[in-house]
Design a protein around this motif. Structure first.
Motif, PDB file in Angstrom:
ATOM      1  N   ASN A   1      -7.907   6.491  -3.567  1.00  0.00           N
ATOM      2  CA  ASN A   1      -8.567   6.448  -4.875  1.00  0.00           C
ATOM      3  C   ASN A   1      -8.033   5.330  -5.768  1.00  0.00           C
ATOM      4  O   ASN A   1      -7.572   5.571  -6.879  1.00  0.00           O
ATOM      5  N   LEU A   2      -8.140   4.126  -5.298  1.00  0.00           N
ATOM      6  CA  LEU A   2      -7.707   2.951  -6.043  1.00  0.00           C
ATOM      7  C   LEU A   2      -8.770   2.610  -7.089  1.00  0.00           C
ATOM      8  O   LEU A   2      -9.950   2.494  -6.765  1.00  0.00           O
ATOM      9  N   ALA A   3      -8.367   2.483  -8.329  1.00  0.00           N
ATOM     10  CA  ALA A   3      -9.308   2.191  -9.422  1.00  0.00           C
ATOM     11  C   ALA A   3      -9.911   0.792  -9.255  1.00  0.00           C
ATOM     12  O   ALA A   3      -9.317  -0.091  -8.633  1.00  0.00           O
ATOM     13  N   MET A   4     -11.097   0.607  -9.842  1.00  0.00           N
ATOM     14  CA  MET A   4     -11.790  -0.671  -9.776  1.00  0.00           C
ATOM     15  C   MET A   4     -10.904  -1.795 -10.309  1.00  0.00           C
ATOM     16  O   MET A   4     -10.236  -1.638 -11.320  1.00  0.00           O
ATOM     17  N   ASP A   5     -10.875  -2.900  -9.589  1.00  0.00           N
ATOM     18  CA  ASP A   5     -10.134  -4.108  -9.938  1.00  0.00           C
ATOM     19  C   ASP A   5      -8.617  -3.964  -9.833  1.00  0.00           C
ATOM     20  O   ASP A   5      -7.886  -4.840 -10.262  1.00  0.00           O
TER      21      ASP A   5
END
Length: 182
Positions: free
Chosen positions: A105-109
């Motif tokens: 679940n890596l956040a956008m950017d």
């Protein structure tokens, strides 16, 4: 899920993987492979002439375009990576695990990278081709501002003020009027 960063030769943003050479000698990547499937560790092999200079970086786009480009160009894997529950592996020519990155679940950017201590850390600013530390992040921010053709920047942000009003202040560093519509 990049919204900023480095563009490929087609002018597209793509996921990417960066390898770093911790040694004082150039390292050949010939025979090594990347994959997003532990059951298929040899999914994408590096070009035969691929190498990382001493204390250098090697970037690969994870675009699914499957392009092996000449030295000095960024090649493309035959797979894409996901920001949610993905594993990326680096293996030797026999498929034996050399290294692994588990993305959850890596956040956008944002990027997942090793910090100065070698621990996996989520970074809010990607630093392709630069160290994963404050110096690399400062350079990445400088590069992003240099690529901003409008000259308009966020100069200040107020969040959770005592008056209840949040705001963003923009600054136009150019000598021309910039219309903000759109």
């Amino acid at each position: 899920d990049p919204r900023t960063g480095i563009y490929d030769e087609d002018g597209e943003l793509s996921d990417w993987i960066e390898l770093y050479n911790t040694t004082d000698k150039a390292v050949s990547l010939a025979g090594l492979a990347l994959s997003d499937k532990e059951s298929d560790p040899l999914k994408w092999r590096f070009p035969e002439d691929a190498q990382i200079s001493a204390h250098g970086y090697y970037l690969v786009f994870c675009s699914g375009k499957n392009r092996l480009l000449a030295a000095g160009k960024i090649s493309h894997t035959n797979f894409k990576i996901s920001a949610e529950r993905e594993t990326v592996i680096l293996s030797d020519s026999r498929g034996r695990l050399i290294d692994r990155a588990n993305i959850d679940n890596l956040a956008m950017d944002c990027t997942l990278g090793r910090d100065d201590s070698g621990n996996w850390t989520v970074f809010k600013t990607g630093t392709p081709g630069m160290p994963n530390n404050s110096a690399g992040m400062a350079q990445a921010e400088k590069n992003m501002r240099a690529a901003n053709a409008t000259g308009v920047y966020i100069s200040e942000v107020m969040s959770s003020s005592s008056t209840g009003s949040d705001w963003v202040e923009l600054y136009n560093s150019s000598t021309q009027t910039v219309y903000l519509q759109g």
